[in-house]
Design an enzyme around this catalytic site. Structure first.
Site, short mmCIF file in Angstrom:
data_model
loop_
_atom_site.label_atom_id
_atom_site.label_comp_id
_atom_site.label_asym_id
_atom_site.label_seq_id
_atom_site.Cartn_x
_atom_site.Cartn_y
_atom_site.Cartn_z
N HIS A 187 -91.00 2.36 67.03
CA HIS A 187 -90.69 0.92 67.09
C HIS A 187 -91.24 0.22 68.32
O HIS A 187 -91.50 -0.98 68.27
CB HIS A 187 -89.19 0.69 66.88
N ARG A 295 -86.68 -7.26 59.90
CA ARG A 295 -85.96 -6.12 60.48
C ARG A 295 -84.76 -6.66 61.27
O ARG A 295 -84.87 -6.94 62.46
CB ARG A 295 -86.87 -5.34 61.43
N ARG A 331 -83.84 -7.39 55.33
CA ARG A 331 -83.40 -5.99 55.19
C ARG A 331 -82.09 -5.81 55.93
O ARG A 331 -81.94 -6.25 57.08
CB ARG A 331 -84.45 -5.04 55.77
N GLU A 431 -88.62 4.75 50.68
CA GLU A 431 -89.16 5.34 51.92
C GLU A 431 -88.66 6.76 52.15
O GLU A 431 -88.77 7.29 53.25
CB GLU A 431 -88.85 4.44 53.12
N ASP A 455 -91.59 5.58 57.15
CA ASP A 455 -90.62 6.64 56.91
C ASP A 455 -91.05 7.55 55.77
O ASP A 455 -90.81 8.75 55.81
CB ASP A 455 -89.24 6.03 56.62
N ARG A 465 -92.15 10.61 63.11
CA ARG A 465 -93.13 9.55 63.30
C ARG A 465 -93.34 9.18 64.78
O ARG A 465 -94.32 8.54 65.12
CB ARG A 465 -92.72 8.30 62.50
N CYS A 502 -94.36 -2.56 52.98
CA CYS A 502 -94.15 -3.17 54.30
C CYS A 502 -94.34 -2.18 55.43
O CYS A 502 -94.04 -2.49 56.58
CB CYS A 502 -92.78 -3.83 54.36
C1 PEP Z 1 -91.02 1.86 57.04
O1 PEP Z 1 -90.29 2.84 57.22
O2 PEP Z 1 -92.18 1.93 56.58
C2 PEP Z 1 -90.55 0.50 57.39
C3 PEP Z 1 -91.23 -0.57 57.07
O3 PEP Z 1 -89.38 0.38 58.07
P1 PEP Z 1 -89.16 0.78 59.61
O4 PEP Z 1 -90.51 0.93 60.26
O5 PEP Z 1 -88.37 -0.33 60.23
O6 PEP Z 1 -88.41 2.06 59.53
MG MG Z 2 -88.17 2.65 57.48
#
Ligand code: PEP
Ligand code: MG
Length: 579
Positions: A187, A295, A331, A431, A455, A465, A502
């Site tokens: 993030h 988000r 979300r 995801e 994810d 990740r 996304c």
């Molecule tokens: C994802 O997991 O691809 C996503 C868009 O959500 P986040 O990155 O907030 O987990």
């Molecule tokens: Mg995600």
């Protein structure tokens, strides 16, 4: 000295190093200076604490309003509680140093608050945690890095930079962000891209070579390179790259605020991923066709108490007002994993990515969930363009349970006589591998799907990740991930459920033709990538995208897929240059 890492956010930064360090608050080797002295040290520290907090209260009042300021004032009140102080003094009398006495007492208060039923009272645990850290820092004489005092042209270097710290930086003075820990989809990296600041991550061992502030550094966020103390020639080369990058950014300007069409002239839907109002405005200015992912957890970071229904309602309605006649997908709270929210006081877990997070947390905490759902339902009535999306779904029951809570919220709003959107659409993020396998079942309850490739890649490939050691394994170009994406899109088409995407790979130009050929309905990307994705889409005809995708889907590994795409892109740019 050259370091290779992960290209986390494009662009080139040249500047002087500023090291960001979480202060070391270990007091184990502190000497005991005698009972009276230890008591005096504690008293002095408390006085200094009050002065520091009073200053912060003034700042908070000016920047964030009286409510935020009141949270800080509350910390002073707690620390002047005679019971708390007398307990600390008693422990000093029993032979503890001031740090240990304070730590023990505040920890026991924190634990007590963590275990109470009442949500508001539970939040006080976070306040006490904050208080403890500050007081320990004062007792140990550890200086706090003042992020706001950073000089112009700085490169912020750290082991890790959470999204909350990045948002607090004065980015107009920051050339780049450089960290040891993190991956392309962690993030901190997503935040850096959203804010358009170059970043390089996954630089294991870098801090051993960067021990002091002021070193000159080059950070190339497009190539994933960091160079410390470059020679003249290297510096000139990177200045040139920075110049080229800036020119490319300028040339993208013509792709801002125009329709997204492919090379066949077919209109494509390109939306934005946002974390709050600031990004929503950037997305609107860049001509996004709506918001494909809001988000909302970012509203919950950087604060000691949770945002209430009114505050959330205000933010969601404001975002909705920026995109009239376009969808705004909100979300629900996606906490946990690499998004800790101190105000929720969540327990530490062995495997946070496999733990108590996202929809699991929300279903287990219907009070917190309902506040958010009520706010979304109410905001939905203001412009009629809001949709709800559930993260990290692994079963049909989760969707059904969430819808039940949503119905209850709608019922309570109806009996309160408050307007809300009674026909709000509810979608599901795909995801997890489980969601891919039951996507046909989920289609019976979901109004739309959105593929979260960040994810999805992590869980499909069992590769964290944010862990640099396995970063290369966590590739969305792996055939397992590509096949999953294709499966989801086909299932959506069969059930007439629209499918968006996304995850971060949506803004990777190399993925654009593949997604186009799969028949994806829409892509949602970071606001800073909108123009670039629009430019890339404008260069692809469906027939060419399909031809490439056929080749790609016959490859046997992520590397082979990348090579296949690289070769196609080289041929394409040669053709474009010859044309
Ligand atoms: C994802 O997991 O691809 C996503 C868009 O959500 P986040 O990155 O907030 O987990
Ligand atoms: Mg995600």
């Amino acid at each position: 000295m050259l370091f290779k890492g992960v290209a986390a956010s494009p662009g080139v930064g040249l500047g002087r190093v500023v090291i960001y360090k979480e202060p070391d608050l270990n007091y184990r080797n502190q000497p005991h200076s005698g009972q009276d002295n230890e008591k005096a040290r504690l008293k002095q520290a408390i006085e200094k604490f009050k002065i520091e907090i009073s200053k912060l209260v003034e700042e908070a009042e000016a920047k964030a309003g009286p409510q935020q300021a009141a949270i800080l004032t509350g910390q002073i009140t707690m620390l002047t509680d005679p019971f708390m102080i007398s307990q600390m003094e008693e422990l000093i009398e029993k032979g503890l140093i001031a740090e240990a006495a304070m730590d023990e007492v505040t920890q026991s208060f924190q634990e007590m608050f963590e275990n109470v039923e009442d949500e508001k009272m539970r939040q006080r645990a976070t306040d006490i945690g904050d208080l403890r850290k500050r007081l320990l820092r004062i007792l140990l004489g550890v200086e706090q890095l003042d992020l706001t005092a950073i000089e112009p042209d700085s490169i912020v270097v750290a082991i890790d930079l959470p999204a909350s710290v990045i948002t607090a930086l004065p980015l107009d003075r920051v050339q780049a962000l450089v960290t040891e820990i993190g991956g392309y989809t962690s993030h901190g990296s997503i935040m850096a891209r959203a804010l358009g600041v170059p970043a390089v991550t996954s630089l294991t061992g870098l801090m051993d070579s960067v021990k002091q502030d002021g070193l000159f550094m080059i950070a190339d966020g497009s190539a994933g390179e960091v160079i410390i103390d470059p020679d003249e020639q290297t510096l000139a080369r990177y200045r040139q790259r920075q110049h080229e990058w800036q020119n490319d950014q300028a040339s993208l300007k013509v792709f801002i605020d125009r329709q997204t069409v492919d090379a066949d002239g077919v209109k494509r839907t390109l939306e934005a991923n946002i974390g709050g109002m600031a990004e929503a405005k950037i997305a609107q200015a860049a001509g996004a066709d709506g918001v494909g992912l809001f988000r909302t957890e970012f509203l919950f970071l950087n604060r000691n108490s949770l945002p209430g229904e009114e505050e959330q309602f205000r933010v969601y309605s404001e975002v909705a007002s920026l995109f009239p006649n376009r969808e705004v997908i909100i979300r629900t709270l996606d906490v946990g994993g690499d998004k800790p929210v101190p105000a929720l006081g969540l327990p530490k877990e062995e495997n946070p990515f496999l733990g108590y997070r996202a929809i699991r947390y929300c279903l287990d905490q219907p009070e917190v969930f309902s506040i958010q759902l009520r706010a979304i339902l109410r905001a939905g009535a203001t412009h009629g363009n809001i949709k709800i999306m559930l993260p990290l779904v692994t079963s049909l029951e989760e969707v059904i349970a969430a819808k039940k809570i949503l119905d209850q919220c709608a019922g309570s709003l109806a009996s309160d006589g408050r307007p809300y959107d009674a026909s709000i659409k509810l979608g599901v993020m795909i995801e997890t591998p489980a969601a891919v396998q039951i996507v046909d079942l989920l289609a019976t309850e979901a109004d739309f799907f959105s593929i979260g490739t960040n994810d999805l890649a992590q869980y499909t490939l069992a590769a964290d990740r944010g862990n640099p050691k396995v970063g290369a394994l966590c590739s969305p170009f792996h055939p397992a991930v590509l096949r999953s994406i294709q499966t989801i899109i086909k299932a959506g088409q069969k059930a007439s459920v629209p499918v968006g995407l996304c995850g971060e790979v949506g803004s990777n130009p190399q993925m654009i033709p593949i997604l186009m050929a799969f028949g994806l309905d829409k892509i949602s990307v970071s606001p800073s990538s909108l123009a670039m994705v629009r430019r890339e889409l404008s260069t692809w005809r469906l027939v060419d995208a399909r031809e490439l995708t056929e080749q790609v889907m016959s490859q046997t590994s992520a590397n082979a897929v990348k090579q296949c795409i690289n070769a196609a892109f080289e041929r394409k740019s040669l053709n474009l240059n010859l044309a």
